[in-house]
Design a protein around this motif. Structure first.
Motif, PDB file in Angstrom:
ATOM      1  N   ALA A   1       0.712  -1.189  -0.160  1.00 22.93           N
ATOM      2  CA  ALA A   1       0.061   0.115   0.088  1.00 22.93           C
ATOM      3  C   ALA A   1       1.080   1.366  -0.128  1.00 22.93           C
ATOM      4  CB  ALA A   1      -0.898  -0.087   1.156  1.00 22.93           C
ATOM      5  N   GLU A   2       0.838   1.924  -1.033  1.00 22.69           N
ATOM      6  CA  GLU A   2       1.524   3.247  -1.167  1.00 22.69           C
ATOM      7  C   GLU A   2       0.977   4.502  -0.571  1.00 22.69           C
ATOM      8  OE1 GLU A   2       5.289   4.775  -2.843  1.00 22.69           O
ATOM      9  OE2 GLU A   2       4.468   2.969  -1.912  1.00 22.69           O
ATOM     10  N   ASP A   3       0.004   4.465   0.306  1.00 22.47           N
ATOM     11  CA  ASP A   3      -0.793   5.508   0.728  1.00 22.47           C
ATOM     12  C   ASP A   3      -0.342   5.986   2.052  1.00 22.47           C
ATOM     13  OD1 ASP A   3      -1.747   3.201   1.723  1.00 22.47           O
ATOM     14  OD2 ASP A   3      -3.923   4.025   1.684  1.00 22.47           O
ATOM     15  N   TYR A   4       0.550   5.280   2.434  1.00 26.03           N
ATOM     16  CA  TYR A   4       1.113   5.374   3.935  1.00 26.03           C
ATOM     17  C   TYR A   4       1.734   6.766   4.060  1.00 26.03           C
ATOM     18  CZ  TYR A   4       5.967   5.200   2.045  1.00 26.03           C
ATOM     19  OH  TYR A   4       7.309   5.325   1.372  1.00 26.03           O
TER      20      TYR A   4
ATOM     21  N   VAL B   1       6.444 -11.997   8.360  1.00 25.35           N
ATOM     22  CA  VAL B   1       6.260 -11.396   9.775  1.00 25.35           C
ATOM     23  C   VAL B   1       5.127 -10.303   9.449  1.00 25.35           C
ATOM     24  CG1 VAL B   1       8.361 -11.817  10.776  1.00 25.35           C
ATOM     25  CG2 VAL B   1       8.072  -9.609   9.282  1.00 25.35           C
ATOM     26  N   GLU B   2       4.886  -9.434  10.638  1.00 25.62           N
ATOM     27  CA  GLU B   2       3.987  -8.311  10.500  1.00 25.62           C
ATOM     28  C   GLU B   2       4.216  -7.272   9.448  1.00 25.62           C
ATOM     29  OE1 GLU B   2       2.651  -4.218  13.066  1.00 25.62           O
ATOM     30  OE2 GLU B   2       4.091  -5.797  14.196  1.00 25.62           O
ATOM     31  N   VAL B   3       3.168  -6.730   8.628  1.00 25.60           N
ATOM     32  CA  VAL B   3       3.412  -6.033   7.359  1.00 25.60           C
ATOM     33  C   VAL B   3       2.736  -4.556   7.740  1.00 25.60           C
ATOM     34  CG1 VAL B   3       3.580  -7.653   5.935  1.00 25.60           C
ATOM     35  CG2 VAL B   3       1.196  -7.010   6.410  1.00 25.60           C
ATOM     36  N   GLN B   4       3.394  -3.597   7.157  1.00 21.77           N
ATOM     37  CA  GLN B   4       2.486  -2.169   7.232  1.00 21.77           C
ATOM     38  C   GLN B   4       2.912  -1.550   5.784  1.00 21.77           C
ATOM     39  OE1 GLN B   4       3.110   0.675  10.040  1.00 21.77           O
ATOM     40  NE2 GLN B   4       3.336  -0.924  11.776  1.00 21.77           N
TER      41      GLN B   4
END
Length: 517
Positions: free
Chosen positions: A393-396, A479-482
């Motif tokens: 997601a590139e809206d970060y 692992v966890e993603v953001q």
């Protein structure tokens, strides 16, 4: 012949994996964009057009700068960096979440409060389980101690890091391929819209991390591929710089094991090639890898000594991240229930060691349960695809600025209008990232075609860039993603793009020579 065939097969395999991942990332990125359900508007159209205009602008500025002296290059890089500063007054940030914690802990440390005292007062919270978060705050505390406790100091540190990153990418591109391609790498990185916003307005660890990572890469490049006037001492000095930068990068983001694994594989591939002049420097590289592994293995002891606090061993944070990363309910993202459980155990268990053991056991049990559920329901495919969408997601950049905007009476008109900019900025961010992914995918195809030739120099750069992309992408999926966790992928994407451009230029020059003959 056997060695040559093995080298070519290995390079082809790594590039093929990279190509598949890039295709998957491209699909996931666009699905993530569609899932936002942005209303079709003029802002959306303008954003897409601006993404294309940015790429054309990079081409034009590169063509002009390549003909100018280095002083002009420094002037342009400096001017592009200074453009960011006025935005700090237009958008007033009031840090929240981890960004607030980094700022607050850095301020406490700068005021002379020890980390042990912070722990005793309960100020470290769950960060005792995540030492890298303390390291981030500690790095920012150095700037805070010298220049004051204003949030502006952290913002300026990160802006300064992006300027350094441009210079380092320019140096790397120039040392690897050519000065022109170094300029392309620097400008492509600077113009990434989501990261431009994120690294300008927020005190995230990524700018510091990328600077350390690029310093490590440049140091290794200068050690393995020394200039003609470099002495043996110069090579050792560069190797030492690379080692310190690698340790610092791992303190900020504990993912540098992927980097070391990539270097080990690269060492093996170079040993299989008839590059005799590389043999002495490869010994130094193996010393570098061995020293890094030893320090990584003892990082828990090092952090306990640094902070005077009994922090959790690295396997505890790994257990938490695996439990979060296999959670289908959150698509591998942050799970508030898991964090609440961690915080509860830290409060109610009498000793730190007892709490850490309890947390690790619960997290591993949760991971086993999550995996069992995914296996039983046969939902691995949909889960992994959705997880990749969350990672890509590139809206970060837009979102994190939005979450951290101050909504007090001092907020500016630009801050109040931030909601209205969403279609424009999000479309620009996704559009530009799409173009980067397409460029890298085309480059991988060119790299596969290039394997038919005997250009070991360019083949090795393709191979290592693809290896970094494969390693950082696949390890992130465990692992966890953001969305902001894919920032590290910008570097291998840029390296692949400039390798692809170098391949096209090489083919054009070959055709010109053939016509001349």
């Amino acid at each position: 012949m056997l060695k040559r065939g093995l080298v070519k097969s290995g390079q082809a395999l790594v590039l093929l994996v990279a190509g598949c991942l890039l295709a998957w990332m491209l699909i996931a990125t666009n699905r993530a964009a569609i899932s936002l359900k942005l209303p079709w508007s003029a802002g959306l159209v303008i954003g897409i057009i601006l993404a294309i205009a940015l790429v054309l602008g990079i081409i034009g500025v590169t063509h002009w700068l390549a003909r100018q002296k280095t002083s002009w290059l420094m002037f342009v890089f400096g001017s592009l960096t200074l453009i960011k500063v006025p935005l700090l007054w237009g958008l007033k940030i009031a840090p929240t979440s981890d960004f607030w914690n980094y700022h607050a802990l850095a301020a406490y440390s700068a005021q002379g409060m020890t980390w042990k005292a912070m722990f005793q007062h309960g100020l470290l919270g769950s960060y005792v389980v995540f030492p890298h978060a303390l390291n981030i705050a500690n790095f920012f505390s150095l700037g805070t101690a010298f220049f004051g406790q204003s949030y502006l100091v952290s913002q300026l540190i990160n802006i300064g890091c992006t300027w350094l990153d441009m210079l380092l990418l320019y140096q790397l591109g120039s040392r690897w391929l050519s000065r022109r391609l170094g300029i392309v790498a620097a400008l492509t990185f600077y113009a990434i819209p989501a990261y431009w916003l994120y690294s300008t307005l927020l005190n995230g660890a990524e700018p510091l991390f990328l600077t350390c990572f690029l310093l490590s890469m440049l140091g290794l490049t200068n050690a393995l591929k020394p200039i003609k006037t470099a002495t043996s001492n110069d090579q050792w000095l560069n190797l030492g710089l690379a080692w310190v930068a690698t340790i610092a990068a791992n303190m900020l983001r504990p993912i540098m094991t992927v980097w070391l694994i990539g270097l080990l594989i690269l060492s093996l591939w170079l040993l299989l090639q008839p590059l005799r002049h590389f043999r002495p420097t490869l010994r130094k590289l193996l010393v570098f890898i061995g020293a890094s592994i030893l320090l990584f293995a003892g990082s828990s002891t090092l952090y306990n000594w640094m902070y005077g606090v009994n922090l959790a061993p690295s396997h505890v944070s790994t257990a938490y991240s695996l439990a979060t990363g296999t959670d289908e309910k959150t698509s591998g993202q942050y799970d508030d229930k898991l964090m609440t459980q961690v915080t509860h155990d830290l409060k109610v268990t009498p000793t730190a060691n007892g709490a850490y053991a309890k947390i690790a056991a619960k997290m591993f049990k949760t991971t086993d349960h999550n995996i069992h559920q995914l296996n039983r329901q046969g939902r691995w495919g949909s889960f992994i695809n959705l997880k990749m969408q969350k990672l890509m997601a590139e809206d970060y950049g837009y979102n994190w600025v939005l979450y951290n905007l101050s909504h007090t009476k001092h907020q500016t008109s630009l801050g109040h209008a931030w909601y209205q900019f969403k279609p424009l900025l999000v479309a620009l961010s996704f559009g530009y990232f799409d173009l980067m992914l397409v460029g890298a995918l085309v480059s991988v195809l060119l790299g596969l075609a290039l394997l038919a030739s005997h250009n070991q120099h360019l083949n090795n750069y393709f191979f290592f860039s693809a290896l970094l992309l494969d390693g950082f992408t696949l390890s992130a999926m465990l692992v966890e993603v953001q969305g902001r966790y894919h920032i590290i992928l910008y570097l291998p994407l840029i390296f692949l793009i400039i390798c692809g451009i170098a391949t096209v230029k090489r083919h054009r020059l070959k055709n010109i020579r053939e016509k001349a003959c």
